[in-house]
Design a protein around this motif. Structure first.
Motif, PDB file in Angstrom:
ATOM      1  N   ALA A  30       0.810  -1.209   0.000  1.00 32.07           N
ATOM      2  CA  ALA A  30       0.000   0.000   0.000  1.00 32.07           C
ATOM      3  C   ALA A  30       0.849   1.267   0.000  1.00 32.07           C
ATOM      4  N   THR A  31       2.052   1.178   0.535  1.00 36.25           N
ATOM      5  CA  THR A  31       2.876   2.372   0.693  1.00 36.25           C
ATOM      6  C   THR A  31       3.988   2.405  -0.347  1.00 36.25           C
ATOM      7  N   LEU A  32       4.167   3.554  -0.945  1.00 37.41           N
ATOM      8  CA  LEU A  32       5.190   3.734  -1.981  1.00 37.41           C
ATOM      9  C   LEU A  32       5.985   4.986  -1.665  1.00 37.41           C
ATOM     10  N   LEU A  46      11.693  11.897  -0.891  1.00 38.53           N
ATOM     11  CA  LEU A  46      11.045  12.997  -1.603  1.00 38.53           C
ATOM     12  C   LEU A  46       9.544  13.005  -1.327  1.00 38.53           C
ATOM     13  N   ILE A  47       8.909  11.851  -1.461  1.00 40.19           N
ATOM     14  CA  ILE A  47       7.476  11.773  -1.289  1.00 40.19           C
ATOM     15  C   ILE A  47       7.085  10.361  -0.905  1.00 40.19           C
ATOM     16  N   GLN A  48       6.012  10.271  -0.127  1.00 37.62           N
ATOM     17  CA  GLN A  48       5.484   8.991   0.319  1.00 37.62           C
ATOM     18  C   GLN A  48       3.989   8.957   0.081  1.00 37.62           C
ATOM     19  N   GLY A  53      -2.958   8.390  -1.846  1.00 40.55           N
ATOM     20  CA  GLY A  53      -2.883   9.648  -1.128  1.00 40.55           C
ATOM     21  C   GLY A  53      -1.471   9.956  -0.653  1.00 40.55           C
ATOM     22  N   VAL A  54      -1.121  11.240  -0.607  1.00 45.81           N
ATOM     23  CA  VAL A  54       0.209  11.666  -0.174  1.00 45.81           C
ATOM     24  C   VAL A  54       0.274  11.727   1.353  1.00 45.81           C
ATOM     25  N   VAL A  55       1.268  11.044   1.923  1.00 42.72           N
ATOM     26  CA  VAL A  55       1.485  11.054   3.364  1.00 42.72           C
ATOM     27  C   VAL A  55       2.510  12.114   3.755  1.00 42.72           C
ATOM     28  N   ASP A  56       3.577  12.220   2.965  1.00 44.22           N
ATOM     29  CA  ASP A  56       4.664  13.154   3.284  1.00 44.22           C
ATOM     30  C   ASP A  56       5.319  13.599   1.998  1.00 44.22           C
ATOM     31  N   ASP A  57       5.270  14.874   1.716  1.00 38.72           N
ATOM     32  CA  ASP A  57       6.005  15.430   0.561  1.00 38.72           C
ATOM     33  C   ASP A  57       6.766  16.672   0.988  1.00 38.72           C
ATOM     34  N   SER A  58       7.159  16.708   2.254  1.00 42.18           N
ATOM     35  CA  SER A  58       7.793  17.901   2.809  1.00 42.18           C
ATOM     36  C   SER A  58       9.149  18.223   2.172  1.00 42.18           C
ATOM     37  N   GLN A  59       9.816  17.214   1.604  1.00 41.07           N
ATOM     38  CA  GLN A  59      11.130  17.461   1.001  1.00 41.07           C
ATOM     39  C   GLN A  59      11.095  17.416  -0.522  1.00 41.07           C
ATOM     40  N   LEU A  60       9.920  17.474  -1.079  1.00 37.70           N
ATOM     41  CA  LEU A  60       9.776  17.478  -2.540  1.00 37.70           C
ATOM     42  C   LEU A  60       9.817  18.923  -3.041  1.00 37.70           C
ATOM     43  N   PRO A  61      10.754  19.241  -3.936  1.00 37.03           N
ATOM     44  CA  PRO A  61      10.801  20.609  -4.503  1.00 37.03           C
ATOM     45  C   PRO A  61       9.626  20.808  -5.451  1.00 37.03           C
ATOM     46  N   LYS A  62       8.561  21.314  -4.921  1.00 30.66           N
ATOM     47  CA  LYS A  62       7.292  21.298  -5.656  1.00 30.66           C
ATOM     48  C   LYS A  62       7.252  22.255  -6.835  1.00 30.66           C
ATOM     49  N   ASP A  63       8.230  23.164  -6.900  1.00 28.79           N
ATOM     50  CA  ASP A  63       8.241  24.064  -8.056  1.00 28.79           C
ATOM     51  C   ASP A  63       8.663  23.334  -9.330  1.00 28.79           C
ATOM     52  N   ARG A  64       9.324  22.185  -9.174  1.00 29.44           N
ATOM     53  CA  ARG A  64       9.797  21.488 -10.370  1.00 29.44           C
ATOM     54  C   ARG A  64       9.514  19.983 -10.345  1.00 29.44           C
ATOM     55  N   PHE A  65       9.283  19.430  -9.177  1.00 29.38           N
ATOM     56  CA  PHE A  65       9.031  17.996  -9.045  1.00 29.38           C
ATOM     57  C   PHE A  65       7.532  17.768  -8.808  1.00 29.38           C
ATOM     58  N   SER A  66       7.031  16.709  -9.427  1.00 33.59           N
ATOM     59  CA  SER A  66       5.667  16.275  -9.151  1.00 33.59           C
ATOM     60  C   SER A  66       5.617  14.763  -9.180  1.00 33.59           C
ATOM     61  N   ALA A  67       4.665  14.207  -8.472  1.00 35.14           N
ATOM     62  CA  ALA A  67       4.521  12.755  -8.441  1.00 35.14           C
ATOM     63  C   ALA A  67       3.055  12.415  -8.306  1.00 35.14           C
ATOM     64  N   GLU A  68       2.704  11.290  -8.869  1.00 37.82           N
ATOM     65  CA  GLU A  68       1.339  10.817  -8.730  1.00 37.82           C
ATOM     66  C   GLU A  68       1.316   9.309  -8.632  1.00 37.82           C
ATOM     67  N   THR A  98       2.131   1.560   6.380  1.00 37.04           N
ATOM     68  CA  THR A  98       2.892   2.760   6.717  1.00 37.04           C
ATOM     69  C   THR A  98       3.292   2.731   8.184  1.00 37.04           C
ATOM     70  N   GLN A  99       4.275   1.937   8.493  1.00 39.71           N
ATOM     71  CA  GLN A  99       4.836   1.939   9.846  1.00 39.71           C
ATOM     72  C   GLN A  99       6.317   1.650   9.745  1.00 39.71           C
ATOM     73  N   ALA A 100       7.062   2.225  10.642  1.00 39.53           N
ATOM     74  CA  ALA A 100       8.520   2.157  10.537  1.00 39.53           C
ATOM     75  C   ALA A 100       9.029   0.732  10.563  1.00 39.53           C
ATOM     76  N   TYR A 101       8.323  -0.165  11.241  1.00 41.26           N
ATOM     77  CA  TYR A 101       8.891  -1.503  11.383  1.00 41.26           C
ATOM     78  C   TYR A 101       8.534  -2.430  10.244  1.00 41.26           C
ATOM     79  N   ASN A 102       7.882  -1.902   9.235  1.00 44.41           N
ATOM     80  CA  ASN A 102       7.657  -2.706   8.046  1.00 44.41           C
ATOM     81  C   ASN A 102       8.752  -2.420   7.040  1.00 44.41           C
ATOM     82  N   GLU A 103       9.376  -3.484   6.584  1.00 44.18           N
ATOM     83  CA  GLU A 103      10.522  -3.339   5.705  1.00 44.18           C
ATOM     84  C   GLU A 103      10.143  -2.641   4.416  1.00 44.18           C
TER      85      GLU A 103
END
Lengths: 115, 113
Positions: A30-32, A46-48, A53-68, A98-103
């Motif tokens: 489920a998580t990518l 960059l993005i999770q 749905g987006v969980v975290d995109d805080s480090q994605l340079p949104k002016d030039r990067f996009s993801a779907e 989406t949990q840290a202990y899942n590989e």
């Protein structure tokens, strides 16, 4: 079980051009995640996505990067326009939940060179 | 903010010798700690992980790591390295329920005959 697939494996473009990368996660995951790995550094998230749905995109340079992630399966990461500093390996990873202990299982990456 | 330091950029060891790769982390609560290995042209593969319990964890390929809270360290060890262990090794930290991983800058391991 098939692993995480990424394409292309290598891409060379000139600055200001656009580029897109594709990732197909392990079936049922489920998580990518998309990571950027600059030479000599560790991977940086960059993005999770959780399903489509987006969980975290805080480090994605949104002016030039996009993801779907349409339909919650495969995903594309786009850079438009590319800069020299975008030269890096772009890694895709997936995990069951989406949990840290899942590989997180990583794909082979796409090596981008921006000239 | 969480962070990981891998002080050794490059280590060279002889085949059959023992190995220790250092990792120091910074995290405000109980960390989730990981070691990944990356061979040339390959993605990252998980070697081992620590969440809780026994501070000495065993992983794949004969690797082990020890969590030392007092030293904020999670060093990776192997008693006898093989030529196939030559690769880049990354330490990573995450938090409880925070699936975001922060990676160190990596240690490149070279094996000499």
């Amino acid at each position: 079980e098939a692993g995480v697939a990424q394409s292309p494996r290598y891409k060379i473009i000139e600055k200001r051009q656009s580029v897109a990368f594709w990732c197909n996660p392990i079936s049922g995951h489920a998580t990518l995640y998309w990571y950027q790995q600059i030479l000599g550094q560790g991977p940086k998230l960059l993005i999770q996505f959780q399903n489509n749905g987006v969980v975290d995109d805080s480090q994605l340079p949104k002016d030039r990067f996009s993801a779907e992630r349409l339909k919650g399966v495969d995903s594309t990461l786009k850079i438009q326009p590319a800069k020299l500093e975008d030269s890096a390996v772009y890694l895709c990873a997936s995990s069951l939940v989406t949990q840290a202990y899942n590989e997180q299982f990583f794909g082979p990456g796409t090596r981008l060179t921006v000239l | 903010a969480q962070s990981v330091t891998q002080p050794d950029i490059h280590i060279t060891v002889s085949e059959g010798a023992s190995l220790e790769l250092r990792c120091n982390y910074s995290y405000g609560a109980t960390p989730y700690l990981f070691w990944y290995v990356q061979s040339p042209g390959q993605g990252l593969q998980l070697l081992l992980k620590y969440f809780s319990g026994d501070t000495l964890v065993q992983g794949i390929k004969g690797f082990e790591a020890e969590f030392k809270r007092s030293q904020s360290s999670f060093n990776l060890r192997k008693p006898s390295v093989h030529w196939s262990d030559a690769a880049e090794y990354f330490c990573a930290v995450g938090g409880d329920g925070n699936e975001k991983l922060t990676f160190g800058t990596g240690t490149r391991l070279t094996i000499i005959p």
